[in-house]
Design an enzyme around this catalytic site. Structure first.
Site, PDB file in Angstrom:
ATOM      1  N   ARG A  18       0.852  -1.189   0.000  1.00  9.46           N
ATOM      2  CA  ARG A  18       0.000   0.000   0.000  1.00  9.46           C
ATOM      3  C   ARG A  18       0.894   1.247   0.000  1.00  9.46           C
ATOM      4  NH1 ARG A  18      -1.310   4.736   2.232  1.00  9.46           N
ATOM      5  NH2 ARG A  18      -1.115   3.930   4.356  1.00  9.46           N
ATOM      6  N   ASP A  19       1.462   1.590   1.144  1.00 10.47           N
ATOM      7  CA  ASP A  19       2.358   2.748   1.241  1.00 10.47           C
ATOM      8  C   ASP A  19       3.476   2.699   0.205  1.00 10.47           C
ATOM      9  OD1 ASP A  19       1.354   4.337   3.233  1.00 10.47           O
ATOM     10  OD2 ASP A  19       3.038   4.085   4.595  1.00 10.47           O
ATOM     11  N   HIS A 219       8.807   5.649  10.251  1.00  9.86           N
ATOM     12  CA  HIS A 219       9.741   5.822   9.133  1.00  9.86           C
ATOM     13  C   HIS A 219      11.150   5.992   9.705  1.00  9.86           C
ATOM     14  CE1 HIS A 219       6.722   6.661   5.854  1.00  9.86           C
ATOM     15  NE2 HIS A 219       5.966   6.790   6.926  1.00  9.86           N
ATOM     16  N   CYS A 250       6.150   9.493   1.416  1.00 14.75           N
ATOM     17  CA  CYS A 250       4.846  10.180   1.430  1.00 14.75           C
ATOM     18  C   CYS A 250       4.949  11.418   0.567  1.00 14.75           C
ATOM     19  CB  CYS A 250       4.451  10.567   2.856  1.00 14.75           C
ATOM     20  SG  CYS A 250       2.960  11.590   2.930  1.00 14.75           S
ATOM     21  N   ASN A 259       8.689   3.556   4.893  1.00 14.47           N
ATOM     22  CA  ASN A 259       8.545   3.016   6.234  1.00 14.47           C
ATOM     23  C   ASN A 259       9.803   2.265   6.633  1.00 14.47           C
ATOM     24  OD1 ASN A 259       5.437   2.867   5.155  1.00 14.47           O
ATOM     25  ND2 ASN A 259       5.633   3.380   7.305  1.00 14.47           N
TER      26      ASN A 259
END
Lengths: 311, 311
Positions: A18-19, A219, A250, A259
């Site tokens: 996802r991220d 992170h 991000c 992350n």
């Protein structure tokens, strides 16, 4: 002497699909995504944020989320898949696809919430309310609430635990009756281990109860990734978000890297006999697969170490 | 759960001028070394390992150590300078230059000691004995004992606290009557925070007394740098070795990167109000100076973050 009692088990929530995938601008073939997710499952990952049910216009990388969920949902009965949903429409699509755990994100800081989802915090909480009502009607579905910028905001700076508390209190009322996991998200990586410990301690004092889970999403931008995660689990977090190979970033948090790498966390946790169910060698195979995705930005310490030098 | 009571103060021992400069193969002009050391002192560093009194044939980079010590020793009366010495000859040179704290290194593992200083552990301890006798005669001089490979050896793998204990017990007898600081050195960076905590706990139980200091010397190779240092100070270490900009590496420890960056550690410690006396902004100026030395390999998280995003 300070006692050293790590928990015997920690849930690792793998968020690279996802991220991580979301941070890649170039379109990734669905088959490559499926291959990477399968490698993560093969490594023993049991909780995995598989993607977002969002408008493909907003995030084109997530256009194939339905196909990916369909591929895995029947094949992996023991996996706990979750998916991010921004609103009721996304929630309905996720539920229809067979997802049983929804992730909703609201930032503690107004300015970050505005840049991230183009809504005020109150508007986001109103969306959360609609989703929570739907989940209460339906039953049998978990909710993960990601509290973005729980320590620091790229626009407003330091975030106190009292600011987190104010949003959390409203969110908890809204989510009454649901199985809820709260993630304190260090969106920028700027939190220190001591701030992480303070926020978990204070917020758990005020909100802890048996049906509420606590997670930390961090992170490694400032080099605090592993230390923050360990201080979190020593102060009540039972789940840690992480992205294999450190894939991610991000777009609305300047300077943010991905992350904390799952392999770095698993290595640290293995050292304390903290069970995660993950096989580090197989996880590094998955990390290698993820690291070779075109356009991905990765940051992993363990991948730099020769394999024969790993415990 | 680790209670949130970090120590109010931790000594940072800056090792970039020794461990760091030594890792650079190309000769560095003495003036550049002096400029970098001055920048570290300007940042508030109070303990600094200034170099090694070794044969210039063995380590050509240290050929100008006498000149560097002469430059600083009178000018900085409040600084606690230390210098590495491999034997009595080096100790005499260091003492004659005005150095009042000697650093002696012995590895816990035979094979690393052999590759590092071409001696058995027993031969190293015999050297230590000669130096200790000289210091007892002389008085007024501190001794720092670096126990290399206190957690892991690149050749022998895992090192138990009992193995460290066996060397430490002999070394303590040898150093009786001296003001002694023991550094448990994670030479390879492979230790986990839990192993660091275990070793400090067990060894302090067996050896603690009021005139014995405890230090941790770590590397960030496996991403454990900050977490290891914090677990060390929460389990009794009162000093942390670190290299500004993360400059360094060990030629005899394959895959090792430099020491954990001083700026990453100071950032973490600032978050817990742990006083180090160091000004982070000025330290980053020093890191920039060090990072531009030709031939240096650096690894710092904080240097990657925009300055305005630092607390």
């Amino acid at each position: 002497m300070i006692p050293l009692n790590p928990p015997t088990h920690v849930d690792i929530v793998e968020v690279a699909p996802r991220d991580g995938f979301q941070s890649i601008r170039a379109p990734l073939p669905t088959a490559d995504k499926i291959r990477c997710i399968q490698a993560l499952i093969d490594a023993g990952v049991t909780r995995l944020e598989i993607g977002s049910f969002v408008s493909p216009r907003a995030i084109p990388q997530m256009a194939d989320i339905g196909e990916i969920v369909r591929h895995f949902i029947g094949r992996c009965p023991d996996m706990r898949f979750s998916a991010l949903v921004p609103n009721l429409k996304g929630a309905e699509l996720a539920l229809a696809s067979g997802i049983r755990e929804l992730v909703f994100v609201v930032s503690v800081s107004q300015s970050h919430n505005q840049s991230n989802v183009r809504q005020s915090v109150a508007e986001s909480l109103s969306n959360l309310k609609t989703i929570a009502e739907r989940l209460r009607e339906r039953g049998g579905t978990r909710l993960r609430l990601d509290l973005g910028t729980s320590f620091d905001c790229p626009y407003e700076g330091h975030i106190s635990w009292q600011q987190v508390d104010a949003v959390l209190e409203q969110a908890r009322d809204i989510c009454q009756g649901l199985e809820l996991e709260i993630a304190l998200c260090d969106t920028t990586g700027r939190a220190t281990p001591y701030q992480v410990a303070e926020h978990f301690t204070r917020l758990r004092e005020r909100h802890d109860h048996s049906r509420l889970g606590w997670a930390f999403h961090g992170h490694d931008t400032y080099g605090m990734g592993v230390a923050n995660a360990l201080f979190a689990i020593h102060h009540g977090a039972t789940a840690l978000d992480a992205a294999t190979a450190g894939l991610g970033g991000c777009p609305f948090a300047p300077g943010a890297t991905g992350n904390t790498a799952t392999e770095d966390l698993v290595y640290a946790l293995n050292g304390g006999q903290v069970n995660t169910g993950i096989d580090l060698t197989k996880l590094l195979d998955a990390a290698d697969a993820i690291a070779t995705l075109p356009g991905g930005q990765v940051a992993s310490h363990l991948r730099q170490v020769p394999r024969e030098r790993l415990a």
